[in-house]
Design an enzyme around this catalytic site. Structure first.
Site, short mmCIF file in Angstrom:
data_model
loop_
_atom_site.label_atom_id
_atom_site.label_comp_id
_atom_site.label_asym_id
_atom_site.label_seq_id
_atom_site.Cartn_x
_atom_site.Cartn_y
_atom_site.Cartn_z
N GLN A 29 30.97 35.73 34.64
CA GLN A 29 31.87 36.81 34.22
C GLN A 29 33.31 36.32 34.31
O GLN A 29 33.83 36.08 35.40
CB GLN A 29 31.65 38.00 35.16
CG GLN A 29 32.30 39.28 34.72
CD GLN A 29 31.78 40.45 35.55
OE1 GLN A 29 30.74 41.01 35.25
NE2 GLN A 29 32.49 40.78 36.61
N SER A 45 38.56 37.99 36.20
CA SER A 45 39.73 37.85 37.07
C SER A 45 40.59 36.66 36.68
O SER A 45 40.08 35.63 36.22
CB SER A 45 39.29 37.70 38.53
OG SER A 45 38.64 38.86 38.98
N SER A 65 32.18 33.68 39.75
CA SER A 65 30.94 33.36 40.47
C SER A 65 29.97 32.61 39.56
O SER A 65 29.66 33.07 38.46
CB SER A 65 30.29 34.64 40.98
OG SER A 65 31.17 35.37 41.78
N GLU A 105 27.93 46.90 37.64
CA GLU A 105 28.19 46.04 38.78
C GLU A 105 28.28 46.84 40.06
O GLU A 105 27.67 46.51 41.07
CB GLU A 105 29.50 45.27 38.55
CG GLU A 105 29.89 44.39 39.73
CD GLU A 105 31.19 43.65 39.49
OE1 GLU A 105 31.44 42.69 40.22
OE2 GLU A 105 31.95 44.04 38.60
N GLU A 124 40.24 47.95 49.59
CA GLU A 124 41.41 48.79 49.30
C GLU A 124 41.34 49.38 47.90
O GLU A 124 41.68 50.55 47.68
CB GLU A 124 42.69 47.98 49.49
CG GLU A 124 43.00 47.62 50.93
CD GLU A 124 42.10 46.53 51.49
OE1 GLU A 124 42.00 46.40 52.72
OE2 GLU A 124 41.48 45.77 50.69
#
Length: 730
Positions: free
Chosen positions: A479, A482, A514, A597, A715
C-alpha cells in the site's frame, strides 16, 4: 455500542429507563439520602417489583421470570445508567446466589413475592459448636444489609466456605455509605448464636465459580451503566460550553480525554457482557470471565466518572451536580467487587491452564455448510503445503491455496465467483471449522484491504486480472499511501501523476510501506490535479512493483527486522488500465480501503503477551507461584479477553442488524494501549531474561511502536472517535 444487542434486550433496557424516569428521579433520590442509608426502599423498588424485575432470574415455578444472567445484566446496566436507588442489586445478588446454592429453596418464593435481600461474602469465619456453627468476626461492608429481609452470608472454615441464610430482622451494623442512594452494612458474628449451614463450597467448586460470576457480572454491568452516563454527560457539556471564544470540545486535549473515556466505557461494557454470557460455560471459563470482569469491567468506571468531573470543571465538583453521585456509585461498586490484586492473581492462576473460549455458535449450526467446509479442510490438512509463507505471512501459492480458492474460502464474504457472499454467521461457522482442525484461515494481508476496493470500484478487467490471482497467492500487495510529509494526513501527499499517451507518469516518494520488498503490486495514491483542493485531485493507481523507476529501500527497525520500506517512484509509467475509477476519485476510493483496514486491524489481537508470559511461568523460568508474576499475567489476560469480547460483541451486533461503529476505532486504540501495557508487565516479571533474546520478550517490547503507529496512530484514532463518533466540534 448499546449494551443491549437484540430487540428483546433493548426493550428490557428501555423499560428500566422508563421506570427510572417515572419513579427514580434524582431530585427525589436526593431528598431520601438519610432513609436510603438506613435501608428504606424508595418508590423505584416497588415499581421494579411490580414489573417483575426483582425476580427476572428466578424459576417460573417459584414465581420468577425464568430469564438468565444476560437479562439481569441488561437491567443492571440500565439501572446504573439511571442511578436507580434502593436494594434491587443486593436483592438479586442474594436470591441469585441462593438459587445457585440450593435450587428451589423455600425462601426463593419469598424473594419472588418481593422480599429484599443482601449477600455478605467476606470477613466472617465459622467454627463448630456442637451440632451447629458459630460465626466469628465482623463481615466486610456489603450492599443492602440494613433493611434486608434476608441475609445470605458466607463464612470461611477448614471445611470450605459455609453459607447461611439469616433473618434480616436481627441487628446489623449500619455504615455511612459512599454511594448515597443505597445502604451499606455489616454482620457481627457474635450476635448470631448457633447456626446451621445450608450449603458448603470449596476451592475450585463449580457452584462457587457460578456465584463469583453472578456477582462480578452484575457489578460490572452496573459500572458500565455509570460509565456510559459519564461519557454522555461530559460530551454534552464540552460540546456546548465555550471558553476562549471556542467550544471546549474543540480543543484536542479535551477531545482526547473524552475519546479515552469512551474507550474505557466500551471496554467495561464488553467485559460485563462477556461475564454475563459465560453463565452456561464450564466452571474454568466462568472463573476467567468473573475475574476479568472485576479487573476490566468494574474498576474502569471509577476513572471514567472522575474524568467526567474534570471535563465538567468546577460545576461537576459541586454537590448540586449529579456527577459526584455517579462517581460515588462507581467507587462503591469497585469496592464491593473486592481487592483488585486478588482478582488479578486469581485470573493469573486460572490462565496457566485455561484460555477464554470465544466461540458463540452451536456445534450443529448450519450443518450443511459445516459438512461442505469440513470436507475441504480435511483435504487441506492432508496436504503438505502450508497456508502461509513465513515471509510476511503471505498466502503461499500452491495446491492448498488453489483448493481453498476453488472452494471460495480464502475470502468467503466476497461475492461470487470469488467468495460465497457469506454473512456473519456463515463466516463464523467457517472460522470455527478452521479452528477445530488447528488451521489458520488464509490471509492475503494487504490484499484484504485492496480487493474490496477493486470489487467496489474497479472495472471488470481489473477484477478479472487481480482478484482471483490474489486469492491464490500469485499476487502480493503493498500500500503506497504514506509519505515523508504526509503520514496520517494522507490528503497532504505530494506524489504526482502526469497524464501521458496511454497512461500516467508517477513521481514521488512513499514511506513506511509494509512488505513492499515482497510485493508484486502496489496501490498508490498520487495527485493528478495539483490545483484542486486538498482532498480532491487525488487518483488511485495499481502499480507493478517491477516497473522501471521503482526503487525499494527496506527500513531497518529498532527490532532489527526490516518489514517497512521507503519506495521511490522516478518517472514510473502506469497504463490507463491501472487507474481505478476516474481521475480525482482517489480520496473516495481510499475511504473503502481504509475502512476495510480499520475493521481488519481492530478485530484482531495477535500480540500474545499473555500466552508468552504464561508459557514462561509454566516452564519454570519464572516463579509460577509468585504473586507478583501471577498478577501481571492476570492483567495481561484481562486486557486480551476484553478486546476479544469487544470483537465478538461487535460480530453479534451485526448478526442482530447493527453496523460496525465506534467499536472499530475503540478496539484499535485499546489494542495498541493493551499491547504497550502488556509488554511493560511482561518485562517487569521476566527480569534479566528481558536483556536477552530468550523468549522474545524484548522483541515484543521493541515492536510496540509499529502497533502504536500502524493503521493510524492512537492520537489520530482518538481524533476519529472524538469528532466522528462523539460528534465533538472541530
Amino acid at each position: 455500542m448499546p449494551f443491549a444487542l437484540d430487540d428483546d434486550a433493548r426493550a428490557l433496557s428501555e423499560m428500566v429507563a422508563g421506570l427510572a424516569a417515572r419513579h427514580a428521579g434524582l431530585a427525589d433520590t436526593r431528598e431520601r439520602f438519610a432513609e436510603l442509608a438506613a435501608g428504606a426502599e424508595p418508590p423505584a423498588s416497588k415499581a421494579l417489583v411490580d414489573h417483575g424485575l426483582h425476580a427476572l432470574h428466578l424459576p417460573e415455578e417459584l414465581g420468577g421470570g425464568g430469564a438468565g444472567l444476560a437479562e439481569l445484566a441488561v437491567v443492571a446496566e440500565a439501572a446504573g445508567r439511571a442511578l436507580v436507588p434502593g436494594g434491587w442489586l443486593p436483592t438479586v445478588l442474594a436470591s441469585g446466589a441462593l438459587q445457585l446454592l440450593v435450587p428451589g429453596h423455600p425462601a426463593l418464593a419469598r424473594f419472588a413475592d418481593g422480599d429484599s435481600g443482601a449477600l455478605v461474602l467476606r470477613g466472617l469465619t465459622a467454627r463448630r459448636d456442637g451440632e451447629g456453627w458459630r460465626l466469628d468476626g465482623v463481615s466486610d461492608p456489603a450492599l443492602g444489609v440494613p433493611g434486608a429481609r434476608w441475609l445470605l452470608v458466607a463464612a470461611d472454615a477448614d471445611e470450605g466456605r459455609l453459607w447461611f441464610l439469616l433473618d434480616g430482622a436481627q441487628p446489623v451494623l449500619v455504615d455511612e455509605p459512599v454511594d448515597l442512594t443505597r445502604s451499606v452494612g455489616r454482620v457481627d458474628g457474635a450476635t448470631l448464636g448457633v447456626l446451621t449451614p445450608l450449603a458448603v463450597t470449596g476451592d475450585g467448586d463449580a457452584i462457587g465459580a457460578r456465584v463469583d460470576l453472578l456477582v462480578n457480572a452484575l457489578l460490572a454491568a452496573e459500572a458500565a451503566g455509570v460509565a456510559a452516563w459519564a461519557v454522555e454527560t461530559a460530551v454534552a457539556y464540552v460540546g456546548t460550553r465555550h471558553q476562549f471564544g471556542r467550544p471546549v470540545g474543540a480543543f484536542q486535549a479535551v477531545q482526547h480525554k473524552a475519546a479515552m473515556m469512551l474507550v474505557r466505557a466500551e471496554v467495561a461494557a464488553a467485559s460485563a457482557w462477556d461475564a454475563a454470557r459465560a453463565e452456561t460455560d464450564v466452571p474454568a471459563q466462568q472463573r476467567l470471565a468473573a475475574a476479568q470482569a472485576a479487573i476490566t469491567g468494574v474498576h474502569p468506571a471509577v476513572e471514567v466518572a472522575l474524568e467526567a468531573i474534570t471535563l465538567l470543571g468546577g460545576i461537576g465538583f459541586t454537590w448540586e451536580h449529579d456527577a459526584h453521585l455517579y462517581w460515588r456509585r462507581a467507587i462503591s461498586v469497585a469496592a464491593m467487587v473486592g481487592e483488585l490484586d486478588a482478582w488479578e492473581g486469581r485470573l493469573g492462576v486460572q490462565a496457566l491452564s485455561t484460555e477464554r473460549d470465544f466461540g458463540f455458535l452451536e456445534a450443529d449450526r448450519e450443518p450443511a455448510l459445516r459438512a461442505e467446509i469440513a470436507d475441504v479442510l480435511d483435504r487441506v490438512a492432508q496436504l503438505e503445503s502450508s497456508l502461509t509463507s513465513t515471509a510476511w505471512n503471505r498466502l503461499e501459492p500452491g495446491p492448498v491455496a488453489d483448493l481453498l480458492a476453488d472452494a471460495r474460502l480464502v475470502a468467503p464474504h466476497y461475492p461470487a465467483p470469488y467468495g460465497r457472499a457469506a454473512g456473519v454467521i456463515e463466516q463464523a461457522v467457517i472460522a470455527d471449522e478452521f479452528d477445530r482442525r488447528g488451521l489458520t484461515p488464509p490471509s492475503t494481508v494487504i490484499g484484504e484491504w485492496v480487493l474490496p476496493t477493486l470489487l467496489a470500484h474497479g472495472d471488470p478487467a481489473q477484477q478479472e486480472r487481480f482478484v482471483d490471482a490474489t486469492l491464490r497467492g500469485h499476487v502480493v500487495w503493498c500500500q503506497l499511501f504514506s509519505e515523508p510529509g504526509a503520514g496520517s494526513d494522507l490528503a497532504a501527499l505530494s506524489t504526482r501523476a502526469t497524464k501521458v499517451d496511454g497512461g500516467w507518469r508517477l513521481q514521488g516518494q512513499k514511506v513506511w510501506t509494509s512488505g513492499a520488498h515482497l510485493a508484486d503490486w502496489g496501490v498508490c495514491l498520487a495527485r493528478t490535479d495539483p490545483d484542486a483542493p486538498k482532498h480532491q485531485g487525488i487518483s488511485y493507481f495499481l502499480v507493478d512493483m517491477t516497473s522501471p523507476g521503482i526503487e525499494v529501500r527496506p527500513l531497518r527497525q529498532a527490532t532489527g527486522r526490516a518489514e517497512f520500506n521507503e519506495v521511490f517512484l522516478d518517472d514510473v509509467f502506469v497504463p490507463d488500465g491501472c487507474l481505478v475509477g476516474s481521475p480525482g476519485d482517489g480520496w473516495r476510493l481510499t475511504a473503502t480501503t481504509l475502512g476495510n483496514e480499520r475493521v481488519s486491524i481492530g478485530s484482531r489481537f495477535q500480540h500474545g503477551a499473555a500466552a508468552g508470559l504464561a508459557e514462561h511461568l509454566r516452564a519454570g523460568r519464572g516463579a509460577d507461584s509468585d504473586p507478583g508474576a501471577l498478577r501481571a499475567l492476570g492483567r495481561c489476560v484481562a486486557r486480551e479477553i476484553a478486546l476479544s469480547a469487544m470483537s465478538v460483541r461487535s460480530v453479534l451486533a451485526r448478526v442482530n442488524g447493527g453496523q460496525p461503529g465506534a467499536e472499530v476505532s475503540v478496539a484499535k486504540v485499546f489494542s495498541a494501549l493493551a499491547q504497550r501495557a502488556n509488554t511493560r508487565d511482561q518485562l517487569a516479571v521476566v527480569g534479566p531474561i528481558g536483556a536477552t533474546s530468550i523468549g522474545g520478550f524484548a522483541a515484543e517490547a521493541l515492536g510496540v511502536p509499529a502497533v502504536l503507529f500502524g493503521g493510524g496512530t492512537v492520537e489520530i484514532q482518538l481524533n476519529v472517535i472524538a469528532q466522528r463518533v462523539l460528534r465533538l466540534p472541530r
